[in-house]
Write an enzyme that holds these catalytic residues in place. Structure first.
Site, PDB file in Angstrom:
ATOM      1  N   LYS A  39     103.830  15.845 -55.163  1.00  0.00           N
ATOM      2  CA  LYS A  39     103.654  16.713 -53.992  1.00  0.00           C
ATOM      3  C   LYS A  39     102.226  17.243 -54.046  1.00  0.00           C
ATOM      4  O   LYS A  39     101.907  18.164 -54.792  1.00  0.00           O
ATOM      5  CB  LYS A  39     104.622  17.900 -53.994  1.00  0.00           C
ATOM      6  CG  LYS A  39     104.604  18.608 -52.637  1.00  0.00           C
ATOM      7  CD  LYS A  39     104.789  20.101 -52.697  1.00  0.00           C
ATOM      8  CE  LYS A  39     103.561  20.889 -52.937  1.00  0.00           C
ATOM      9  NZ  LYS A  39     102.553  20.874 -51.852  1.00  0.00           N
TER      10      LYS A  39
ATOM     11  N   GLY B   3     104.433  18.591 -48.310  1.00  0.00           N
ATOM     12  CA  GLY B   3     105.174  19.779 -47.878  1.00  0.00           C
ATOM     13  C   GLY B   3     104.712  21.042 -48.552  1.00  0.00           C
ATOM     14  O   GLY B   3     103.744  21.050 -49.313  1.00  0.00           O
TER      15      GLY B   3
ATOM     16  N   GLY C 164     104.826  24.375 -50.974  1.00  0.00           N
ATOM     17  CA  GLY C 164     105.203  24.648 -52.358  1.00  0.00           C
ATOM     18  C   GLY C 164     106.586  25.270 -52.459  1.00  0.00           C
ATOM     19  O   GLY C 164     107.406  24.865 -53.289  1.00  0.00           O
TER      20      GLY C 164
ATOM     21  N   VAL D 290     109.250  21.995 -50.892  1.00  0.00           N
ATOM     22  CA  VAL D 290     109.228  20.721 -51.632  1.00  0.00           C
ATOM     23  C   VAL D 290     108.975  20.972 -53.130  1.00  0.00           C
ATOM     24  O   VAL D 290     109.665  20.424 -54.001  1.00  0.00           O
ATOM     25  CB  VAL D 290     108.158  19.773 -51.036  1.00  0.00           C
ATOM     26  CG1 VAL D 290     108.001  18.534 -51.898  1.00  0.00           C
ATOM     27  CG2 VAL D 290     108.538  19.385 -49.615  1.00  0.00           C
ATOM     28  N   GLY D 291     107.991  21.832 -53.426  1.00  0.00           N
ATOM     29  CA  GLY D 291     107.652  22.106 -54.830  1.00  0.00           C
ATOM     30  C   GLY D 291     108.811  22.738 -55.566  1.00  0.00           C
ATOM     31  O   GLY D 291     109.189  22.304 -56.665  1.00  0.00           O
TER      32      GLY D 291
ATOM     33  N   GLU E 116      98.232  23.573 -65.701  1.00  0.00           N
ATOM     34  CA  GLU E 116      96.773  23.743 -65.725  1.00  0.00           C
ATOM     35  C   GLU E 116      96.460  24.761 -64.645  1.00  0.00           C
ATOM     36  O   GLU E 116      96.609  24.470 -63.461  1.00  0.00           O
ATOM     37  CB  GLU E 116      96.056  22.421 -65.414  1.00  0.00           C
ATOM     38  CG  GLU E 116      96.382  21.273 -66.341  1.00  0.00           C
ATOM     39  CD  GLU E 116      95.919  21.499 -67.758  1.00  0.00           C
ATOM     40  OE1 GLU E 116      95.150  22.444 -68.011  1.00  0.00           O
ATOM     41  OE2 GLU E 116      96.361  20.745 -68.632  1.00  0.00           O
TER      42      GLU E 116
ATOM     43  N   CYS F 226      88.257  25.273 -61.250  1.00  0.00           N
ATOM     44  CA  CYS F 226      88.989  26.154 -62.172  1.00  0.00           C
ATOM     45  C   CYS F 226      88.149  26.485 -63.401  1.00  0.00           C
ATOM     46  O   CYS F 226      88.287  27.550 -63.990  1.00  0.00           O
ATOM     47  CB  CYS F 226      90.282  25.478 -62.587  1.00  0.00           C
ATOM     48  SG  CYS F 226      90.011  23.806 -63.168  1.00  0.00           S
TER      49      CYS F 226
ATOM     50  N   GLU G 155      89.726  35.513 -60.387  1.00  0.00           N
ATOM     51  CA  GLU G 155      89.150  34.214 -60.054  1.00  0.00           C
ATOM     52  C   GLU G 155      88.808  34.232 -58.555  1.00  0.00           C
ATOM     53  O   GLU G 155      89.699  34.352 -57.718  1.00  0.00           O
ATOM     54  CB  GLU G 155      90.176  33.131 -60.348  1.00  0.00           C
ATOM     55  CG  GLU G 155      89.648  31.749 -60.145  1.00  0.00           C
ATOM     56  CD  GLU G 155      90.697  30.686 -60.433  1.00  0.00           C
ATOM     57  OE1 GLU G 155      91.827  30.818 -59.958  1.00  0.00           O
ATOM     58  OE2 GLU G 155      90.363  29.731 -61.142  1.00  0.00           O
TER      59      GLU G 155
HETATM   60  P1  NAD Z   1      98.254  26.996 -55.427  1.00  0.00           P
HETATM   61  O1  NAD Z   1      98.898  27.362 -56.705  1.00  0.00           O
HETATM   62  O2  NAD Z   1      98.404  27.898 -54.275  1.00  0.00           O
HETATM   63  O3  NAD Z   1      98.790  25.591 -54.946  1.00  0.00           O
HETATM   64  C1  NAD Z   1      98.786  24.471 -55.796  1.00  0.00           C
HETATM   65  C2  NAD Z   1      99.958  23.590 -55.475  1.00  0.00           C
HETATM   66  O4  NAD Z   1     101.139  24.288 -55.799  1.00  0.00           O
HETATM   67  C3  NAD Z   1     100.054  23.209 -54.009  1.00  0.00           C
HETATM   68  O5  NAD Z   1     100.483  21.874 -53.932  1.00  0.00           O
HETATM   69  C4  NAD Z   1     101.117  24.153 -53.492  1.00  0.00           C
HETATM   70  O6  NAD Z   1     101.804  23.669 -52.376  1.00  0.00           O
HETATM   71  C5  NAD Z   1     102.017  24.256 -54.697  1.00  0.00           C
HETATM   72  N1  NAD Z   1     102.859  25.450 -54.765  1.00  0.00           N
HETATM   73  C6  NAD Z   1     102.583  26.683 -54.286  1.00  0.00           C
HETATM   74  N2  NAD Z   1     103.620  27.510 -54.535  1.00  0.00           N
HETATM   75  C7  NAD Z   1     104.563  26.783 -55.181  1.00  0.00           C
HETATM   76  C8  NAD Z   1     105.858  27.065 -55.691  1.00  0.00           C
HETATM   77  N3  NAD Z   1     106.414  28.274 -55.577  1.00  0.00           N
HETATM   78  N4  NAD Z   1     106.551  26.075 -56.291  1.00  0.00           N
HETATM   79  C9  NAD Z   1     106.013  24.846 -56.422  1.00  0.00           C
HETATM   80  N5  NAD Z   1     104.802  24.508 -55.937  1.00  0.00           N
HETATM   81  C10 NAD Z   1     104.078  25.475 -55.343  1.00  0.00           C
HETATM   82  O7  NAD Z   1      96.738  26.731 -55.799  1.00  0.00           O
HETATM   83  P2  NAD Z   1      95.585  26.174 -54.876  1.00  0.00           P
HETATM   84  O8  NAD Z   1      95.111  27.312 -54.034  1.00  0.00           O
HETATM   85  O9  NAD Z   1      95.976  24.906 -54.226  1.00  0.00           O
HETATM   86  O10 NAD Z   1      94.486  25.782 -55.986  1.00  0.00           O
HETATM   87  C11 NAD Z   1      93.635  26.690 -56.540  1.00  0.00           C
HETATM   88  C12 NAD Z   1      94.111  27.124 -57.923  1.00  0.00           C
HETATM   89  O11 NAD Z   1      94.272  26.012 -58.783  1.00  0.00           O
HETATM   90  C13 NAD Z   1      93.094  27.997 -58.612  1.00  0.00           C
HETATM   91  O12 NAD Z   1      93.731  29.091 -59.218  1.00  0.00           O
HETATM   92  C14 NAD Z   1      92.482  27.088 -59.659  1.00  0.00           C
HETATM   93  O13 NAD Z   1      91.917  27.720 -60.751  1.00  0.00           O
HETATM   94  C15 NAD Z   1      93.636  26.243 -60.027  1.00  0.00           C
HETATM   95  N6  NAD Z   1      93.182  24.995 -60.638  1.00  0.00           N
HETATM   96  C16 NAD Z   1      93.364  24.794 -61.974  1.00  0.00           C
HETATM   97  C17 NAD Z   1      92.914  23.643 -62.575  1.00  0.00           C
HETATM   98  C18 NAD Z   1      93.110  23.399 -64.043  1.00  0.00           C
HETATM   99  O14 NAD Z   1      93.145  22.263 -64.437  1.00  0.00           O
HETATM  100  N7  NAD Z   1      93.245  24.395 -64.857  1.00  0.00           N
HETATM  101  C19 NAD Z   1      92.301  22.665 -61.831  1.00  0.00           C
HETATM  102  C20 NAD Z   1      92.124  22.895 -60.480  1.00  0.00           C
HETATM  103  C21 NAD Z   1      92.590  24.059 -59.894  1.00  0.00           C
END
Ligand code: NAD
Length: 477
Positions: free
Chosen positions: A173, A204, A206, A209-210, A248, A282, A382
Site C-alpha cells: 500500500k 488507499g 492508511g 487499507v493500511g 522506519e 527522514c 521533524e
Molecule cells: P505517514 O505516516 O503519514 O504515511 C506513511 C504511510 O502510512 C502512507 O502510506 C499512509 O497512508 C500510511 N498510514 C497512515 N496512517 C496509517 C495507519 N493508521 N495504518 C496504516 N497505515 C497508515 O507519513 P508520510 O507523511 O507519508 O511520510 C513522512 C514521514 O515518513 C516522516 O515522518 C519521515 O521521517 C518518515 N520517513 C521515514 C523514513 C525512514 O526510513 N526512517 C524514510 C522516509 C520517510
C-alpha cells in the site's frame, strides 16, 4: 502517465476492478492541479489481495534461490529500461526536480535491487551451528508493506526486493500522495514475470487499507516506513495477531561540526544535504551544532551559502529545490516556521511565505534559524521541509549531549579534520547511521534508527533476515 491503471488494483497478476467507487485526485505540487485520479481501496480489496498472496506463498516460498535471483535480474532489466518513465512520474506527483528524480529518486531503486541481488547470492538459508543443530531461515509469509511519499521508490525497493529475495509474498500500500510511481512499479514487476499473487498492490488510505493489512490474520509481517504516529498505530493494530512489525520512522538528525573541520566545506555540505529533496528526508541533518567560538563565523558562511540555494520548477534540470509534496506539508512547514519565530529563534534566511515569483505551487523559502536552543520545538519536531536550525555548543561533551537529546535516533553526521576524532565521538551517538565528512552509507549497509526512529533494519543482510522466520532443527547424528 495516461497508460497507468489508476482506477484498478494489481491483484493475483491482473489489474482488477476495485470493490468500491471511492477515488482520490493526485495533485501536481507545482501546478496544484490534478494529474490523475486513483481508486481508493476497501477492506474487501485488501482481503482479495491477501488471499492471492497467501495462495501464491505456497509455491513461491518453495522456489530456489537461483530461481529468485533470475527473477530479480529480470526485474532489474525492466526497471532500468523504464527508468525515464519512473523519473517523469516522480517529478509530476512529488515535485522533485527532474535531475534529482533521475540521479537519485529513480536510481536508488536499481541501486537497492543490485545490492539485494549481491546479498542474496551470499545469503545462507541453512547453516549448522556450534551445537550441531540445523538453523534454517524460512520466508516469513505474507507481508504487508506500507510506504510514504518522500523517497517513494527508495522505500518500495527496500521492502519489495528483500521480500521477493527470500520467497515472501506481499501486498503493497503506497502513499496516497504519490501512488503513480507504485503503479508503474507494479507494471515493471508484471512485465518481468513475477508470478501471479506474489506481489499485489492496493491503493488507499492508511486508516482503511493500511489498518486492514495490519490487523489481518493472514498477514505475518508488517514492514512500514513513515511517521512515528502511523508506526505506533500499525504496531497496535498488529498486536492482536502477534505480527512481526518493522518500522522506519522519523528523525531530527544532528550534524556536529567539530572545531577542526573545514568550516566552509562542512557548512556548505550540511545545508545542501538538509535542503535536498526540499528537506523531505527522514535522515536530513536538520540540527547543525557549532562550537560557540565559531558560531558568528558559521552564521556568516551559512547566510552566503543559503542564498545560493535556488528554488525552481521541477521540470527544469539543475540543482535547485522544488515545491513541497502537498498542501498539507506546506501548511505544516509554515506552522513550524511560525512557531520557531514565536519561540524567539532568529530567521537568518527565508522565513514565512512563498519565495518571490512562486505564488502557485507548494513552494517554501529555504530557511535557517539561528540562536536556537535544543529545547525549542523547532529543534525537536521533524519539520520535513527545507528548514535548518543552528545550535551552539560549549565543548565536545555538550555537543554529544545535544546530539542525543532528541526522541529520535535515525542518523547523525560529524564533520571533522581528524577522522579518528570523529570516530571516537561517533561511539557516543545514539543513532542508527553515522556519516562522517559527507560520506554515504552503502546500499548493502543497514538503514534504520534507534528510539522513536523505529526498529529493524532495511538493506543488506539484516534487510533479508527481517523477512525470515528462523527454524532450529535437531536430529540424530
Ligand atoms: P505517514 O505516516 O503519514 O504515511 C506513511 C504511510 O502510512 C502512507 O502510506 C499512509 O497512508 C500510511 N498510514 C497512515 N496512517 C496509517 C495507519 N493508521 N495504518 C496504516 N497505515 C497508515 O507519513 P508520510 O507523511 O507519508 O511520510 C513522512 C514521514 O515518513 C516522516 O515522518 C519521515 O521521517 C518518515 N520517513 C521515514 C523514513 C525512514 O526510513 N526512517 C524514510 C522516509 C520517510
Amino acid at each position: 502517465m495516461n497508460h497507468l491503471h489508476t482506477n484498478k488494483f494489481y491483484i493475483n497478476g491482473s489489474w482488477v476492478q476495485p470493490d468500491g467507487t471511492d477515488t482520490l485526485d493526485v495533485i501536481n505540487p507545482e501546478t496544484e492541479k490534478s494529474i490523475a485520479s486513483i481508486a481508493m481501496g476497501s477492506a474487501k480489496d485488501v482481503d482479495n489481495a491477501v488471499a492471492a498472496a497467501k495462495e501464491a506463498f505456497k509455491h513461491f516460498s518453495k522456489t530456489t534461490k537461483e530461481e529468485r535471483l533470475a527473477l530479480l535480474e529480470k526485474i532489474l532489466e525492466v526497471y532500468e529500461r523504464r527508468s525515464d518513465e519512473m523519473s517523469q512520474i516522480i517529478t509530476a506527483e512529488l515535485g522533485s526536480p527532474i535531475s534529482l528524480s533521475i540521479n537519485a529518486q529513480t536510481v536508488v531503486g536499481s541501486g537497492h535491487l543490485k545490492a539485494t541481488i549481491k546479498t542474496l547470492k551470499a545469503f545462507d538459508f541453512e547453516e549448522t551451528n556450534s551445537e550441531g543443530d540445523l538453523i534454517i531461515r524460512d520466508a516469513i509469509g505474507v507481508c504487508g508493506l506500507i510506504t510514504p511519499w518522500n523517497w517513494p521508490m527508495n522505500q518500495i525497493a527496500l521492502k519489495v526486493f528483500p521480500a521477493l529475495a527470500v520467497g515472501c509474498t506481499m501486498v503493497l500500500k503506497p502513499s496516497e500522495v504519490t501512488p503513480l510511481n507504485a503503479l508503474l512499479f507494479a507494471e515493471i514487476l508484471d512485465e518481468a514475470g513475477v508470478p501471479a499473487g506474489v506481489f499485489n498492490l492496493v491503493n488507499g488510505e492508511g486508516a482503511i487499507v493500511g489498518s486492514t493489512l495490519s490487523n489481518h490474520e493472514d498477514v505475518q509481517m508488517m514492514s512500514f516506513t513513515g511517521s512515528t504516529r502511523a508506526g505506533t498505530l500499525i504496531t497496535k493494530d498488529a498486536a492482536d495477531t502477534v505480527k512481526k512489525v518493522t518500522l522506519e520512522l522519523g528523525g531530527k538528525s544532528p550534524n556536529i561540526i567539530l572545531p577542526d573541520a573545514d568550516l566552509t566545506a562542512a557548512i556548505s555540505r550540511g545545508i545542501k544535504h538538509c535542503f535536498q529533496n526540499t528537506g523531505q528526508s527522514c535522515n536530513a541533518p536538520t540540527r547543525m551544532l557549532i562550537h560557540e567560538s565559531q558560531y558568528e563565523e558559521a552564521i556568516a558562511i551559512a547566510a552566503t551559502i543559503a542564498l545560493e540555494t535556488k528554488v525552481g520548477s521541477p521540470s527544469q534540470k539543475g540543482g535547485h529545490i522544488g515545491p513541497l509534496a502537498s498542501e498539507m506539508q506546506f501548511n505544516k512547514v509554515q506552522a513550524l516556521i511560525e512557531i520557531g519565530i514565536k519561540e524567539g529563534a532568529d530567521v537568518l534566511v527565508g522565513g514565512l511565505g512563498k519565495p518571490e515569483g512562486f505564488e502557485t505551487g507548494y513552494f517554501v523559502k529555504p530557511t535557517i534559524f539561528i540562536n536556537v536552543n535544543n529545547d525549542m520545538e523547532i529543534a525537536r519536531e521533524e519539520v520535513f521541509g527545507p528548514v535548518l536550525v543552528m545550535i551552539p555548543y560549549k565543548n565536545e561533551e555538550e555537543a554529544i549531549a545535544i546530539a542525543n537529546d532528541t526522541p529520535y535516533g535515525l542518523a547523525a553526521f560529524i564533520q571533522a579534520g581528524d577522522v579518528e576524532k570523529a570516530k571516537s565521538v561517533m561511539r557516543s551517538l545514539r543513532a542508527g547511521m553515522v556519516r562522517i565528512n559527507g560520506t554515504d552509507i552503502g546500499y548493502a549497509s543497514p538503514f534504520g534508527g534507534y528510539k522513536l526512529s523505529g526498529n529493524g533494519r532495511e538493506g543488506g543482510l539484516l534487510g533479508l533476515e527481517d523477512f525470515c522466520e528462523v527454524k532450529a532443527v535437531s536430529y540424530p547424528k
